[in-house]
Design an enzyme around this catalytic site. Structure first.
Site, PDB file in Angstrom:
ATOM      1  N   LYS A 153     -71.645  67.782   9.993  1.00 32.66           N
ATOM      2  CA  LYS A 153     -71.432  69.084   9.200  1.00 32.66           C
ATOM      3  C   LYS A 153     -72.142  70.260  10.022  1.00 32.66           C
ATOM      4  CE  LYS A 153     -72.793  71.310   5.108  1.00 32.66           C
ATOM      5  NZ  LYS A 153     -73.474  72.856   5.736  1.00 32.66           N
ATOM      6  N   ARG A 154     -73.422  70.178  10.902  1.00 28.21           N
ATOM      7  CA  ARG A 154     -73.813  71.029  11.543  1.00 28.21           C
ATOM      8  C   ARG A 154     -72.700  71.607  12.748  1.00 28.21           C
ATOM      9  NH1 ARG A 154     -77.756  68.197  12.847  1.00 28.21           N
ATOM     10  NH2 ARG A 154     -78.903  68.767  11.214  1.00 28.21           N
TER      11      ARG A 154
END
Length: 510
Positions: free
Chosen positions: A267-268
């Site tokens: 997600k980062r």
């Protein structure tokens, strides 16, 4: 021997939104099942209640529905092999843990967290980099292998906190054939005595997933490669429980990697590089943090699935665009690679662009109309369909048609500064006025007539294309570039084009 019916399961944990890596796992399971006329099950692995996130299970169900993967059995649709949430299956696991103890393949362990930490520190001090509770260290710990039988029974009678661990054999090779990776062999000296049953009365994933796969008659376990190190333990559990002949075939999928190929996509990475990693929007119920999804960004599920399918699999041909039915027909696990697949966001956009272009203006119009309504614009269906047909080759998303073609629905209120600065010469107003008058004299205002008129005008005036077209375009659309002006003008109609030119001639100042 009768061939076993293909039955696969997608078994996520409801600990948050479904990452696109999880969706790909679900997709490969779904494609494989449907290719072989089998069943696709959704099982919720919620044995770790401490990590349960409210709304996550419904998110998973809704995301799979958006991705057009029909669930044959699961908590949301029912089935003969339920319940399909592990937390609701809790009573059935203990008997199998007890069976393993009775047959000598598992044991009770009464060690406290403090005692486990002491053991790990002791091993680290002795130079062991990754201390484990295993065949070597178990002899110095507090368990039913080291304590007298009567003391073990006394502790159990007193309901003393304990876990059940597998008794990993020493120096044995565990071998199994992975459909994607071939033969895998792991020596048990490299494996620890994993906990099978926790002190809270819940099984760990290892025991629960093997029991559930057996009871649900799962034929193939298709999952991410992060589970490959656990596979030898699962193979041993099948053997120890006497289910060798019912052991499913394993297929461990490659990772989806960051765009630079350096590590697993997270997600980062999406936040950093500006793309979603979840199929649909998600709001964390505990923190309120919002994460964007492909659906809300305007992607088609068909394009999303097509993109995911190619992250690890290839059809062996140059064909890239597949409907779901075509993916089902073409998919095979032996064309799934072992190496990680780099995620390419530009390619994802390309897939969406292709799916948009394949649709007719009539199909796109109902998708554009709600976007028009949001900004207070109204037009009839046939006109919107014509706009979509003209603009779709320049769009990646339906919203691009409005963004790039707003002038179809309202006259421009500003004019492209760059075009005015470079192309709006001192002679331009006179040239555009003469062009306006010539266009106004046309009996038929279709693209061919407009094009012919424009060509005659250039020839008679001895002007180049660049001396006239930029001024004409910016007057009518407000933009410096776009689709064919013959098509644009015809669609807008003669009256509207002449009206806009008149306004531009009064408004545009060099």
């Amino acid at each position: 021997m009768e061939q076993r019916r293909v039955r696969v399961r997608f078994a996520p944990s409801p600990t948050g939104p479904l990452h696109m890596g999880g969706v790909r796992t679900a997709l490969y399971n779904y494609l494989f099942a449907k290719k072989h006329g089998g069943d696709f099950l959704l099982r919720i692995e919620d044995t770790d209640q401490s990590r349960y996130v409210s709304g996550a299970e419904q998110y998973i169900v809704d995301a799979l529905a958006w991705c057009q993967m029909g669930i044959d059995e699961g908590a949301s649709v029912g089935g003969e092999n339920g319940p399909y949430r592990q937390s609701e299956r809790k009573p059935m696991y203990k008997q199998y843990a007890d069976q393993l103890i009775e047959s000598g393949y598992a044991y009770y362990a009464f060690d406290t967290p403090e005692e486990l930490n002491e053991m790990r520190e002791r091993m680290k001090s002795a130079g062991v980099a990754s201390p484990q509770y295993n065949a070597v260290t178990r002899s110095g710990m507090k368990n039913s292998l080291t304590l007298p039988a009567e003391e073990v029974q006394k502790r159990l009678n007193a309901n003393e906190k304990h876990v059940i661990r597998i008794k990993m054999p020493r120096n044995e090779d565990v071998k199994f054939e992975d459909v994607i990776r071939g033969w895998v062999s792991v020596n048990t000296n490299n494996l620890d005595d994993k906990v099978l049953f926790k002190s809270d009365g819940m099984p760990t994933y290892h025991l629960a997933n093997v029991v559930d796969d057996y009871l649900m008659n799962i034929s193939h376990v298709i999952r991410g490669e992060e589970w490959l190190p656990s596979a030898p333990l699962h193979v041993l559990l099948y053997q120890y429980l006497g289910w060798d002949t019912h052991m499913p075939k394993f297929a461990h999928l490659p990772l989806i990697l960051r765009p630079d190929g350096n590590g697993k996509l997270s997600k980062r990475d999406g936040d950093r590089l500006g793309f979603p990693v979840f199929p649909t929007n998600w709001t964390n119920p505990e923190t309120g943090e919002k994460s964007s999804g492909y659906r809300e960004r305007g992607y088609y599920p068909e394009a999303f699935n097509n993109m995911l399918a190619f992250l690890g699999w290839n059809p062996g041909t140059t064909k890239e665009l597949f409907t779901m039915d075509e993916l089902i027909e073409s998919f095979s696990l032996d064309r799934v690679g072992r190496a990680g697949a780099k995620f390419d966001f530009d390619k994802t956009n390309w897939f969406n662009q292709q799916y948009l272009r394949k649709q007719s203006g009539e199909e796109l119009a109902p998708q554009l109309k709600p976007l028009l309504a949001e900004v207070g614009l109204v037009a009839d269906d046939s006109y919107v369909a014509n706009v979509c047909e003209l603009m779709k080759e320049r769009a990646t998303f339906v919203k691009d048609i409005l963004k790039e073609g707003r002038y179809f629905f309202e006259a421009p209120t500003s004019y492209d500064e760059k075009t005015i600065k470079k192309k709006w010469k001192e002679s331009t107003p006179e040239i555009i006025t003469e062009l306006r008058d010539l266009l106004g004299s046309l009996n038929s205002f279709d693209p061919e007539s407009i094009g012919a008129c424009f060509k005659i005008f250039l020839e008679e005036k001895g002007l180049g294309f660049g001396a006239v077209m930029p001024g004409f375009r910016v007057s009518v659309t407000g933009l410096g570039a776009g689709a064919s002006m013959n098509e644009i003008a015809a669609l807008l109609g003669k009256d509207e084009v002449l009206k806009r030119i008149n306004i531009a001639l009064k408004t545009i100042k060099k």
